[in-house]
Write an enzyme that holds these catalytic residues in place. Structure first.
Site, mmCIF file in Angstrom:
data_model
loop_
_atom_site.group_PDB
_atom_site.id
_atom_site.type_symbol
_atom_site.label_atom_id
_atom_site.label_comp_id
_atom_site.label_asym_id
_atom_site.label_seq_id
_atom_site.Cartn_x
_atom_site.Cartn_y
_atom_site.Cartn_z
ATOM 1 N N ASP A 198 0.853 -1.196 0.000
ATOM 2 C CA ASP A 198 0.000 0.000 0.000
ATOM 3 C C ASP A 198 0.888 1.244 0.000
ATOM 4 O O ASP A 198 1.641 1.466 0.938
ATOM 5 C CB ASP A 198 -0.893 -0.049 1.257
ATOM 6 C CG ASP A 198 -1.640 1.252 1.491
ATOM 7 O OD1 ASP A 198 -1.821 2.024 0.530
ATOM 8 O OD2 ASP A 198 -2.045 1.482 2.656
ATOM 9 N N ASN A 214 -0.173 4.548 -0.264
ATOM 10 C CA ASN A 214 -0.725 5.831 0.195
ATOM 11 C C ASN A 214 -1.412 5.751 1.558
ATOM 12 O O ASN A 214 -2.166 6.653 1.937
ATOM 13 C CB ASN A 214 -1.681 6.408 -0.851
ATOM 14 C CG ASN A 214 -2.873 5.480 -1.081
ATOM 15 O OD1 ASN A 214 -2.894 4.367 -0.567
ATOM 16 N ND2 ASN A 214 -3.845 5.946 -1.825
ATOM 17 N N ASP A 227 -3.880 3.997 2.790
ATOM 18 C CA ASP A 227 -5.324 3.785 2.999
ATOM 19 C C ASP A 227 -5.637 2.348 3.413
ATOM 20 O O ASP A 227 -6.800 1.963 3.537
ATOM 21 C CB ASP A 227 -6.129 4.191 1.758
ATOM 22 C CG ASP A 227 -5.829 3.314 0.550
ATOM 23 O OD1 ASP A 227 -4.946 2.432 0.640
ATOM 24 O OD2 ASP A 227 -6.482 3.506 -0.495
ATOM 25 N N ASP A 243 -1.889 -1.202 -3.827
ATOM 26 C CA ASP A 243 -2.160 -0.441 -5.048
ATOM 27 C C ASP A 243 -1.025 -0.627 -6.053
ATOM 28 O O ASP A 243 -0.004 -1.262 -5.754
ATOM 29 C CB ASP A 243 -2.377 1.047 -4.713
ATOM 30 C CG ASP A 243 -1.356 1.555 -3.710
ATOM 31 O OD1 ASP A 243 -0.153 1.326 -3.947
ATOM 32 O OD2 ASP A 243 -1.755 2.158 -2.672
ATOM 33 N N ASP A 247 -5.104 -9.685 -15.928
ATOM 34 C CA ASP A 247 -6.207 -10.609 -15.705
ATOM 35 C C ASP A 247 -7.441 -10.048 -16.407
ATOM 36 O O ASP A 247 -7.870 -8.939 -16.100
ATOM 37 C CB ASP A 247 -6.431 -10.660 -14.174
ATOM 38 C CG ASP A 247 -7.167 -11.888 -13.691
ATOM 39 O OD1 ASP A 247 -8.069 -12.342 -14.406
ATOM 40 O OD2 ASP A 247 -6.843 -12.363 -12.587
ATOM 41 N N GLU A 297 -7.861 -19.648 -16.910
ATOM 42 C CA GLU A 297 -8.311 -20.333 -15.702
ATOM 43 C C GLU A 297 -9.383 -21.319 -16.137
ATOM 44 O O GLU A 297 -10.518 -20.931 -16.401
ATOM 45 C CB GLU A 297 -8.879 -19.339 -14.683
ATOM 46 C CG GLU A 297 -9.242 -20.029 -13.381
ATOM 47 C CD GLU A 297 -10.286 -19.297 -12.538
ATOM 48 O OE1 GLU A 297 -10.479 -19.694 -11.379
ATOM 49 O OE2 GLU A 297 -10.928 -18.363 -13.026
ATOM 50 N N HIS A 340 -5.449 -16.943 -5.128
ATOM 51 C CA HIS A 340 -6.317 -16.121 -4.278
ATOM 52 C C HIS A 340 -7.690 -16.736 -4.034
ATOM 53 O O HIS A 340 -8.537 -16.109 -3.416
ATOM 54 C CB HIS A 340 -6.478 -14.741 -4.928
ATOM 55 C CG HIS A 340 -7.226 -14.841 -6.238
ATOM 56 N ND1 HIS A 340 -6.715 -15.509 -7.332
ATOM 57 C CD2 HIS A 340 -8.442 -14.410 -6.606
ATOM 58 C CE1 HIS A 340 -7.596 -15.472 -8.311
ATOM 59 N NE2 HIS A 340 -8.658 -14.799 -7.902
ATOM 60 N N ASP A 341 -7.918 -17.942 -4.546
ATOM 61 C CA ASP A 341 -9.208 -18.605 -4.352
ATOM 62 C C ASP A 341 -9.113 -19.815 -3.434
ATOM 63 O O ASP A 341 -10.135 -20.431 -3.121
ATOM 64 C CB ASP A 341 -9.761 -19.078 -5.705
ATOM 65 C CG ASP A 341 -10.118 -17.929 -6.640
ATOM 66 O OD1 ASP A 341 -10.554 -16.876 -6.146
ATOM 67 O OD2 ASP A 341 -9.953 -18.097 -7.866
HETATM 68 C C1 GLC Z 1 -12.344 -16.711 -10.783
HETATM 69 C C2 GLC Z 1 -11.491 -15.853 -9.888
HETATM 70 C C3 GLC Z 1 -12.239 -15.609 -8.614
HETATM 71 C C4 GLC Z 1 -13.513 -14.866 -8.929
HETATM 72 C C5 GLC Z 1 -14.342 -15.634 -9.956
HETATM 73 C C6 GLC Z 1 -15.389 -14.750 -10.557
HETATM 74 O O1 GLC Z 1 -12.520 -17.976 -10.272
HETATM 75 O O2 GLC Z 1 -10.241 -16.452 -9.695
HETATM 76 O O3 GLC Z 1 -11.492 -14.902 -7.672
HETATM 77 O O4 GLC Z 1 -14.274 -14.684 -7.767
HETATM 78 O O5 GLC Z 1 -13.564 -16.078 -11.043
HETATM 79 O O6 GLC Z 1 -14.816 -13.778 -11.380
HETATM 80 CA CA CA Z 2 -3.454 2.191 -1.175
#
Ligand code: GLC
Ligand code: CA
Length: 533
Positions: free
Chosen positions: A22, A24, A26, A30, A99, A269, A331-332
């Site tokens: 981060d 700034n 908050d 970013d 992405d 994905e 991240h899932d």
């Molecule tokens: C993909 C992403 C996930 C998101 C989902 C809907 O699985 O990796 O984080 O919530 O798609 O876009």
């Molecule tokens: Ca920030």
């Protein structure tokens, strides 16, 4: 093999932009924060970053609900910040993969605002609208991956619209050529800006059954696939995703990508458990994606036998010329260190970085960050199914031992997600100074992988061993041969290999010197060793 392309020898590092750095104060990461941290990534030894969405978004799904595909959300910075990030990364030799979320937009995207305004609007058919069934029921039985029905009633125009994820994420109608054209323009926009490739969000979902037929129920004895997903598991998802027409789109997209130089990469994905169907996304004559992400190891039971089986099955399923890849965290999914156990992180690191193909490493896994229990989850999935919430794997990156872990100048209480409890001890600064830390192991593995063609481009050959606790394989390129021996158990094991007689162990996951006695190497519990043959 012929001379590899950059993405074949690369190691990709995934950045979740809210959580990396981060700039700034908050409490939310970013783009300038990422730019600031590029030196760390160059020093770590990765080759490319994939940055999760940073586009204009109401953040109903933290950026996977896009309201403008060609602008940066003010929370993350500006387009000028993106250009600076890209230029700075390229100066350091780091490629940037962005992405793209083609399956759905935000319900605040101007396209959807128009589409929902009236049934005869020019953009009505950009989304999937249907009349109610008998007695007001949904048009079919499809379910949202995040819980509940996949249809939302719109009282203004008295129709339902389809949303594979939350209602704030209406699905685009990819059977409408105007949508295809508009999305291709989005890809071109980023290619023209100089990005090195794309990670396509839920790439297998964009094409559905044209007749929107009901999904059949799942047989009761069906084996679970990746992870248990609640009510969603009650159906076989054969009509709401992956219609064969999808391959035309990925062939067309590949043609667009291939018209750019230097070469760009297309990664999808593709969450499909059937390897044959999954492999179809490379395309006939390999004219579609360069790599559909391979998630087969994510939920592998952490045993040598199961992991080897998944690797061998994958190798067998690859069409000729297809390049493999491996993912151990994103991240899932629950953090690797929690999913497999903290004892497994070192062998996991060696596995990921020595298998054949392109590895993708999730930020923080190089420190062994754990899944963090979060009291008030923000993930829209968690609101519907608390045990499936993903906040715990998205906590701030741990840079140093200061109160906000060097992630932000804000107070810890102000951070968008809480820090992991162990952050004062488990962070970049502390682990950089420790010669035996997990981070040091990652650095050493990345450097070794880069210096040894056998590791970054060689063949893969599994080696049978007498112990079911070992996964042993060889990688070779030209005259160079390496043997990787991974002990998945918590007891020491000796491994004998005729090739070891005058071989040299080059790296152990313990980062201690390993000796070969005769033709055997002795492994500690959960130790892995790379031996140059
Ligand atoms: C993909 C992403 C996930 C998101 C989902 C809907 O699985 O990796 O984080 O919530 O798609 O876009
Ligand atoms: Ca920030």
């Amino acid at each position: 093999m012929s001379e590899p392309v950059w993405w074949q020898t690369a190691v990709i590092y995934q950045i979740y932009p809210r959580s990396f750095q981060d700039s700034n104060g908050d409490g939310i990461g970013d783009l300038p924060g990422i730019t600031h941290s590029l030196g760390y990534l160059a020093d770590l030894g990765i080759d490319a970053v994939w940055i999760s969405p940073f586009y204009t978004s109401p953040m109903a799904d933290f950026g996977y609900d896009v309201a403008d595909y060609t602008d940066v959300d003010p929370l993350f910075g500006t387009m000028a910040d993106f250009d600076r990030l890209l230029a700075a990364a390229h100066r350091l030799g780091i490629r940037v993969i962005v992405d793209i979320v083609p399956n759905h937009t935000s319900d605040q995207h101007p396209w959807f605002l128009e589409s929902r305004s009236s049934t005869d609007n020019a953009k009505r058919d950009w989304y999937i609208w249907r009349d109610a069934g008998p007695a007001g029921s949904t048009p079919n039985n499809w379910l949202s991956a995040f819980g509940g029905p996949a249809w939302e009633w719109d009282p203004v125009t008295a129709q339902y619209y389809l949303h594979t994820f939350v209602p704030d994420q209406p699905d685009l109608n990819w059977r409408n050529p105007a949508v295809v054209e508009a999305m291709h323009d989005v890809y071109r926009f980023w290619l023209d800006r100089g990005v090195d490739g794309f990670r396509i969000d839920v790439a297998h979902r964009i094409m559905k059954d044209p007749e929107l037929r009901d999904n059949p129920p799942a047989p009761a004895d069906r084996e679970s696939t990746f992870k248990w997903m609640g009510e969603y598991e009650s159906q076989l998802h054969i009509h709401d995703q992956g219609h064969p027409d999808i391959h035309d789109e990925y062939r067309d997209l590949r043609t667009i990508i291939d018209s750019y130089q230097p070469p760009r990469v297309l990664i999808g994905e593709v969450h499909l458990f059937e390897l044959e169907e999954w492999a179809g996304y490379y395309g006939r004559d390999l004219g579609e994606m360069h790599m559909p992400f391979n998630f087969t190891l994510l939920y592998a039971p952490w045993t040598a036998g199961e992991v080897r089986k998944r690797v061998d099955d994958l190798e067998a399923a690859l069409p000729p010329g297809a390049w493999p890849n491996y993912v151990l965290g994103n991240h899932d999914e629950p953090r690797l260190a929690t999913r497999f156990g903290a004892h497994a992180t070192r062998v996991a690191a060696m596995l990921l970085l020595t298998l054949r193909g392109t590895p993708t490493l999730y930020y923080g896994d190089e420190l062994g960050m754990e899944q963090v229990p979060i009291k008030n989850q923000q993930d829209p999935w968690a609101v519907r199914e608390p045990e499936l919430g993903r906040d715990g794997c998205r906590t701030p990156m741990q840079w140093d031992s200061s109160t906000s872990a060097g992630f932000s100048a804000a107070d810890p209480a102000q951070l968008w997600l809480p820090l992991e409890a162990e952050h004062a001890d488990r962070n970049v600064a502390v682990q950089t100074d420790r010669p035996d830390s997990l981070l040091t192991l990652y650095r050493r593995l990345l450097a070794l992988r880069r210096s040894m063609p056998a590791l970054h481009r060689g063949d893969y050959t599994p080696v049978n061993s007498t112990s079911e606790d070992l996964f042993v394989f060889e990688r070779s390129s030209g005259d160079e041969r390496a043997c990787i021996v991974l002990n998945f158990n918590d007891r020491p094991i000796r491994f004998d290999h005729e090739g070891f007689a005058d071989a040299e162990p080059v790296l152990s996951t313990t980062l201690r010197r390993v000796a070969i006695s005769g033709s055997a190497v002795s492994l500690a519990p959960h130790e892995g060793v790379i031996v140059r043959l």
